[in-house]
Design an enzyme around this catalytic site. Structure first.
Site, PDB file in Angstrom:
ATOM      1  N   ASP A  42      16.198 141.969  38.638  1.00  0.00           N
ATOM      2  CA  ASP A  42      15.380 141.014  39.403  1.00  0.00           C
ATOM      3  C   ASP A  42      14.033 141.655  39.708  1.00  0.00           C
ATOM      4  OD1 ASP A  42      17.410 139.151  39.540  1.00  0.00           O
ATOM      5  OD2 ASP A  42      17.921 139.543  41.628  1.00  0.00           O
ATOM      6  N   ARG A  70      13.220 137.011  31.991  1.00  0.00           N
ATOM      7  CA  ARG A  70      13.417 135.803  32.805  1.00  0.00           C
ATOM      8  C   ARG A  70      12.052 135.504  33.428  1.00  0.00           C
ATOM      9  NH1 ARG A  70      16.458 136.907  38.019  1.00  0.00           N
ATOM     10  NH2 ARG A  70      18.405 136.646  36.873  1.00  0.00           N
ATOM     11  N   LYS A  72       8.497 131.734  39.051  1.00  0.00           N
ATOM     12  CA  LYS A  72       7.172 131.624  39.680  1.00  0.00           C
ATOM     13  C   LYS A  72       6.922 132.788  40.641  1.00  0.00           C
ATOM     14  CE  LYS A  72       6.818 126.604  39.279  1.00  0.00           C
ATOM     15  NZ  LYS A  72       6.597 125.316  39.965  1.00  0.00           N
ATOM     16  N   GLY A  73       7.967 133.262  41.304  1.00  0.00           N
ATOM     17  CA  GLY A  73       7.800 134.365  42.266  1.00  0.00           C
ATOM     18  C   GLY A  73       8.106 133.873  43.673  1.00  0.00           C
ATOM     19  N   ALA A  74       8.970 134.609  44.371  1.00  0.00           N
ATOM     20  CA  ALA A  74       9.459 134.143  45.672  1.00  0.00           C
ATOM     21  C   ALA A  74       8.798 134.837  46.855  1.00  0.00           C
ATOM     22  CB  ALA A  74      10.975 134.372  45.742  1.00  0.00           C
ATOM     23  N   THR A  95      13.428 127.945  36.688  1.00  0.00           N
ATOM     24  CA  THR A  95      12.651 127.029  37.524  1.00  0.00           C
ATOM     25  C   THR A  95      13.448 125.751  37.779  1.00  0.00           C
ATOM     26  OG1 THR A  95      10.552 125.848  37.757  1.00  0.00           O
ATOM     27  CG2 THR A  95      11.459 125.944  35.538  1.00  0.00           C
ATOM     28  N   HIS A  96      13.118 125.082  38.901  1.00  0.00           N
ATOM     29  CA  HIS A  96      13.679 123.746  39.166  1.00  0.00           C
ATOM     30  C   HIS A  96      12.590 122.704  39.028  1.00  0.00           C
ATOM     31  CE1 HIS A  96      15.429 126.891  41.746  1.00  0.00           C
ATOM     32  NE2 HIS A  96      16.550 126.458  41.212  1.00  0.00           N
ATOM     33  N   ARG A 128      14.474 132.877  52.391  1.00  0.00           N
ATOM     34  CA  ARG A 128      13.495 132.630  51.308  1.00  0.00           C
ATOM     35  C   ARG A 128      13.703 131.255  50.677  1.00  0.00           C
ATOM     36  NH1 ARG A 128      14.086 138.047  49.918  1.00  0.00           N
ATOM     37  NH2 ARG A 128      15.373 137.578  48.120  1.00  0.00           N
ATOM     38  N   ARG A 129      14.976 130.854  50.531  1.00  0.00           N
ATOM     39  CA  ARG A 129      15.244 129.523  49.945  1.00  0.00           C
ATOM     40  C   ARG A 129      14.745 128.421  50.889  1.00  0.00           C
ATOM     41  NH1 ARG A 129      16.271 132.800  46.614  1.00  0.00           N
ATOM     42  NH2 ARG A 129      14.138 132.259  46.217  1.00  0.00           N
TER      43      ARG A 129
HETATM   44  C1  LIG Z   1      17.581 131.854  38.156  1.00  0.00           C
HETATM   45  C2  LIG Z   1      16.468 132.254  39.063  1.00  0.00           C
HETATM   46  C3  LIG Z   1      16.192 133.595  39.250  1.00  0.00           C
HETATM   47  C4  LIG Z   1      15.138 133.990  40.062  1.00  0.00           C
HETATM   48  N1  LIG Z   1      14.823 135.313  40.158  1.00  0.00           N
HETATM   49  C5  LIG Z   1      13.731 135.690  40.861  1.00  0.00           C
HETATM   50  C6  LIG Z   1      13.284 137.033  40.879  1.00  0.00           C
HETATM   51  O1  LIG Z   1      13.865 137.936  40.279  1.00  0.00           O
HETATM   52  N2  LIG Z   1      12.165 137.319  41.600  1.00  0.00           N
HETATM   53  C7  LIG Z   1      11.471 136.352  42.283  1.00  0.00           C
HETATM   54  O2  LIG Z   1      10.442 136.665  42.891  1.00  0.00           O
HETATM   55  N3  LIG Z   1      11.888 135.074  42.290  1.00  0.00           N
HETATM   56  C8  LIG Z   1      12.987 134.722  41.602  1.00  0.00           C
HETATM   57  N4  LIG Z   1      13.365 133.405  41.590  1.00  0.00           N
HETATM   58  C9  LIG Z   1      12.754 132.444  42.554  1.00  0.00           C
HETATM   59  C10 LIG Z   1      11.521 131.803  41.982  1.00  0.00           C
HETATM   60  O3  LIG Z   1      10.505 132.763  41.863  1.00  0.00           O
HETATM   61  C11 LIG Z   1      11.028 130.660  42.881  1.00  0.00           C
HETATM   62  O4  LIG Z   1      10.776 131.148  44.171  1.00  0.00           O
HETATM   63  C12 LIG Z   1      11.993 129.487  42.987  1.00  0.00           C
HETATM   64  O5  LIG Z   1      12.677 129.284  41.797  1.00  0.00           O
HETATM   65  C13 LIG Z   1      11.239 128.179  43.337  1.00  0.00           C
HETATM   66  O6  LIG Z   1      10.306 127.891  42.347  1.00  0.00           O
HETATM   67  P1  LIG Z   1      10.451 126.718  41.250  1.00  0.00           P
HETATM   68  O7  LIG Z   1      10.159 127.317  39.928  1.00  0.00           O
HETATM   69  O8  LIG Z   1      11.763 126.077  41.349  1.00  0.00           O
HETATM   70  O9  LIG Z   1       9.251 125.755  41.533  1.00  0.00           O
HETATM   71  P2  LIG Z   1       8.705 125.046  42.845  1.00  0.00           P
HETATM   72  O10 LIG Z   1       7.375 124.540  42.436  1.00  0.00           O
HETATM   73  O11 LIG Z   1       8.796 125.950  44.029  1.00  0.00           O
HETATM   74  O12 LIG Z   1       9.696 123.867  43.024  1.00  0.00           O
HETATM   75  C14 LIG Z   1       9.820 122.818  42.100  1.00  0.00           C
HETATM   76  C15 LIG Z   1      10.811 121.793  42.638  1.00  0.00           C
HETATM   77  O13 LIG Z   1      12.099 122.405  42.632  1.00  0.00           O
HETATM   78  C16 LIG Z   1      12.835 122.057  43.781  1.00  0.00           C
HETATM   79  N5  LIG Z   1      13.172 123.270  44.536  1.00  0.00           N
HETATM   80  C17 LIG Z   1      12.616 124.495  44.429  1.00  0.00           C
HETATM   81  N6  LIG Z   1      13.202 125.387  45.255  1.00  0.00           N
HETATM   82  C18 LIG Z   1      14.152 124.678  45.911  1.00  0.00           C
HETATM   83  C19 LIG Z   1      15.097 125.019  46.901  1.00  0.00           C
HETATM   84  N7  LIG Z   1      15.192 126.258  47.406  1.00  0.00           N
HETATM   85  N8  LIG Z   1      15.919 124.040  47.339  1.00  0.00           N
HETATM   86  C20 LIG Z   1      15.848 122.777  46.840  1.00  0.00           C
HETATM   87  N9  LIG Z   1      14.972 122.402  45.909  1.00  0.00           N
HETATM   88  C21 LIG Z   1      14.134 123.337  45.444  1.00  0.00           C
HETATM   89  C22 LIG Z   1      11.960 121.145  44.599  1.00  0.00           C
HETATM   90  O14 LIG Z   1      12.307 119.802  44.316  1.00  0.00           O
HETATM   91  C23 LIG Z   1      10.562 121.414  44.097  1.00  0.00           C
HETATM   92  O15 LIG Z   1       9.759 120.301  44.212  1.00  0.00           O
HETATM   93  C24 LIG Z   1      14.379 132.996  40.742  1.00  0.00           C
HETATM   94  C25 LIG Z   1      14.653 131.643  40.538  1.00  0.00           C
HETATM   95  C26 LIG Z   1      15.662 131.272  39.708  1.00  0.00           C
HETATM   96  C27 LIG Z   1      15.882 129.820  39.476  1.00  0.00           C
END
Ligand SMILES: Cc1cc2nc3c(=O)[nH]c(=O)nc-3n(C[C@H](O)[C@H](O)[C@H](O)COP(=O)(O)OP(=O)(O)OC[C@H]3O[C@@H](n4cnc5c(N)ncnc54)[C@H](O)[C@@H]3O)c2cc1C
Length: 323
Positions: free
Chosen positions: A130, A182, A185-187, A224-225, A286-287
């Protein structure tokens, strides 16, 4: 403002110590975290597998400050890989280097991760590193390239974050190495000097990085979602003749379950990242920070569930005096 407060709270261990015993908070967490034990995590992976969805398990825990803790986390990962293998799950593992000693000594961290990679090799499995906040990016990439990928190229992959200004260069470097990436976007909350302050830039960089990885990378994980980006990925794959077995979508446990299943039904590969363990608090915060509407959503569903479960006067359980 709310997002910043939640991210601030995510770093307050004393608050976690206070709320850990609170049943309501634990139930909020259970939406995103698959329990506190290896068994509950493997059960969640098995359930997803039964819907055609792959999994990756993450033992929750961030920076450790003493060697014994780092070694103990490493030992738990070995046990986890044993359990995944014993149950025949379609599942690999994700690790955070700070939980394995990166903040103590690099050589300790490499030793602990190498033991995990050896076990993964034995089981033909895979370990994803990660990516944490930007202060760790270069160190994580260095450890990955110099000490791990060079010895276990088929067993280890990295994460790159489109929020960071450097990421397109890192994507090119990973493509050159043939390493599995992988893309997310970054958390983490980052300074403008290293990360794009505007979400539109984060999203545009994601799409550019994604297209490069899909055409020239090695089995990328598109984490991504974001439905608009997922649609672009599907369209791009069809236009470029990239078959569904050349990449996978990845999503978080408990987030957009509808979309996860719809993708699988359409023939795309999906892997769900399942966190578990006792250290669930920073992850949960964070979520919630990502989507503060989740606070209302989860509170509402817990209340609905509680009302649904509350025995009415005519319920047999109540009549029998059970509680
Ligand atoms: C499999 C996986 C591994 C990851 N690993 C890392 C890592 O190693 N390091 C790191 O910094 N980050 C990691 N992340 C987190 C990532 O960086 C984002 O913070 C997170 O995925 C939200 O971004 P998004 O791409 O979904 O887009 P966003 O633009 O944030 O969201 C797009 C849409 O997705 C939905 N959504 C997003 N998050 C949520 C939520 N928590 N609950 C409900 N709906 C939501 C919403 O409808 C939103 O409108 C990971 C994410 C995933 C999916």
């Amino acid at each position: 403002m709310l997002r910043n407060s939640l991210l601030y709270l995510s770093r307050q261990q004393r608050i976690f110590d206070f709320i850990r015993g609170n049943g309501f908070a634990r139930r909020m967490a259970s939406r995103f975290v698959a329990g506190e034990t290896i068994q509950s995590a493997c059960d969640a992976a098995a359930e997803l597998n039964s819907h055609g969805i792959s999994a990756t398990l993450d033992l929750l825990g961030e920076s450790v400050t003493n060697e014994a803790e780092a070694r103990e986390t490493g030992r738990q990962y070995l046990e986890l890989l044993d359990a995944i293998h014993a149950r025949g799950l379609d599942c690999n593992v994700s690790v955070k280097l700070t939980a394995l000693g990166q903040d103590i000594r690099d050589d300790l961290c490499v030793e602990v991760v190498s033991a995990i990679l050896q076990r993964a090799e034995q089981y033909d499995s895979f370990v994803r590193l990660d990516m944490e906040s930007s202060e760790y990016t270069q160190r994580t990439i260095d450890t990955f390239e110099r000490d791990l990928y060079s010895r276990y190229p088929k067993r280890v992959g990295i994460v790159l974050q489109s929020a960071l200004r450097r990421t397109l260069d890192d994507v090119e470097r990973a493509i050159g190495l043939g390493a599995r990436v992988r893309l997310c976007k970054g958390a983490y909350k980052e300074p403008d000097a290293v990360a794009f302050p505007d979400k539109s830039d984060v999203d545009a960089t994601y799409v550019q990085a994604m297209q490069r990885l899909m055409t020239r990378g090695h089995y990328p994980g598109l984490a991504t979602h974001d439905e608009a980006i997922i649609d672009q990925a599907k369209r791009f794959a069809r236009e470029q003749g990239i078959t569904p077995d050349r990449f996978e979508f990845q999503m978080l446990y408990g987030v957009r379950r509808d979309l996860q299943e719809a993708l699988v039904q359409d023939g795309w590969r999906v892997r769900v990242y399942i966190p578990f363990g006792t250290q669930w608090y920073p992850y949960l915060m964070r979520r919630l920070a990502e989507r503060p509407a989740n606070i209302a959503f989860m509170t509402g569903s817990i209340v609905r569930e509680a009302m649904h479960r509350a025995p009415r006067p005519s319920d047999p359980a109540r009549r029998n005096g059970a509680h």
